[in-house]
Write an enzyme that holds these catalytic residues in place. Structure first.
Site, PDB file in Angstrom:
ATOM      1  N   HIS A   1       0.846  -1.204   0.000  1.00 38.41           N
ATOM      2  CA  HIS A   1       0.000   0.000   0.000  1.00 38.41           C
ATOM      3  C   HIS A   1       0.879   1.251   0.000  1.00 38.41           C
ATOM      4  CE1 HIS A   1      -3.630   2.342   1.523  1.00 38.41           C
ATOM      5  NE2 HIS A   1      -2.631   3.168   1.789  1.00 38.41           N
ATOM      6  N   GLU A   2       1.847   1.295   0.917  1.00 39.99           N
ATOM      7  CA  GLU A   2       2.722   2.464   1.001  1.00 39.99           C
ATOM      8  C   GLU A   2       3.653   2.552  -0.211  1.00 39.99           C
ATOM      9  OE1 GLU A   2       1.894   4.501   3.053  1.00 39.99           O
ATOM     10  OE2 GLU A   2       0.820   3.350   4.553  1.00 39.99           O
TER      11      GLU A   2
ATOM     12  N   HIS B   1       1.838   4.257  -3.059  1.00 34.94           N
ATOM     13  CA  HIS B   1       1.854   5.713  -2.910  1.00 34.94           C
ATOM     14  C   HIS B   1       3.200   6.279  -3.381  1.00 34.94           C
ATOM     15  CE1 HIS B   1      -1.939   6.324  -0.918  1.00 34.94           C
ATOM     16  NE2 HIS B   1      -1.622   5.628   0.156  1.00 34.94           N
TER      17      HIS B   1
END
Length: 268
Positions: A58-59, A62
């Site tokens: 997820h990170e 980003h």
């Protein structure tokens, strides 16, 4: 040459992440083969490991999107190595999400990569950076539920099926919470570039409290019912029924007494 070498090291996958993946894979094998003396502990390690992997991805999503958007400082910060120890708020991105999963089976959204937004031009790029994280949870949920669509459950051990069902629940919960247009969450980050400067300035002080406010509201019984009904509806559409998620959480919480609800073979 030095620059190229440095860039390569900035993007080399972290041994910490590889270690988490290895533990997850071994635990998955133990659940599948029923190798572990206690299947519930193996399910706990498998689901927790896979959940942490999804948080790292997820990170990473980003960060990678921000890199392509124009923030060339991302690599030097270590965000492209998938190392959870590099996050600016490890407590928010890894520790709290894991604690919430253990306590209540809710996929808590994280948020920890520091992006220099002033380096990025264009509202679409800013929106894409915010959307990349929860879209990773959506993709992870689709991977977890794929066996439920294509009759891939035949021959799959019940324990592994239930673990996948519970993991899918976490991913769907995280995706829905993250996409809420609440300050401090990715959903607000998607729409923020399209808001007027005046509105953004007015909303900015409330961003640190957005996630807390969401969880307080979810505790309201009527809201809680609607929220989890929506999650159950999404999971049913993906082929995962209530028994799959219920039994998955039952196996995951190995420290709690077993419920009498039927969850497959008595050995689970």
């Amino acid at each position: 040459m030095t620059t190229a070498t440095s860039r390569h090291s900035d993007r080399r996958i972290s041994p910490v992440f590889l270690g988490i993946v290895a533990v997850t894979a071994v635990a998955a094998w133990a659940v599948w083969t029923d190798f572990a003396a206690d299947t519930r502990i193996a399910v706990f390690l498998f689901v927790t490991g896979a959940w942490v992997v999804s948080l790292c991805l997820h990170e990473y999503a980003h960060a990678r999107t921000a890199l392509h958007g124009g923030d060339i400082t991302i690599g030097a910060k270590g965000y492209l190595t998938l190392d959870p120890l590099k996050y600016t708020h490890g407590m928010l991105s890894i520790v709290l999400p894991v604690i919430f999963v253990i306590m209540g089976g809710i996929g808590l959204p994280g948020g920890a990569v520091f992006i220099e937004r002033n380096r990025i031009q264009g509202r679409w790029k800013h929106s894409a950076i915010s959307a990349a994280g929860p879209l990773t949870n959506v993709l992870f949920a689709l991977v977890c539920t794929a066996p439920f669509w294509f009759d891939g459950l035949s021959g799959m051990p019940d324990g592994f099926r239930y673990a996948l069902g519970f993991l899918a629940l976490l991913q769907v919960t995280a995706a829905i919470l993250n996409f809420l247009p609440v300050p401090g969450l990715d959903g607000y980050g998607v729409i923020e570039p399209w808001l007027s400067y005046r509105i953004r300035r007015q909303v900015e002080p409330y961003a640190p409290f957005g996630l807390l406010a969401v969880f307080v509201i979810i505790l309201i019984p009527s809201v809680n019912t609607v929220f989890f009904d929506a999650i159950d509806g999404v999971l049913r559409a993906l082929g995962v029924d209530v028994q799959d998620t219920y039994c998955g959480r039952n196996l995951f919480t190995f420290w709690e007494p077993r419920d009498e609800f039927s969850c497959g073979p008595a050995g689970l």
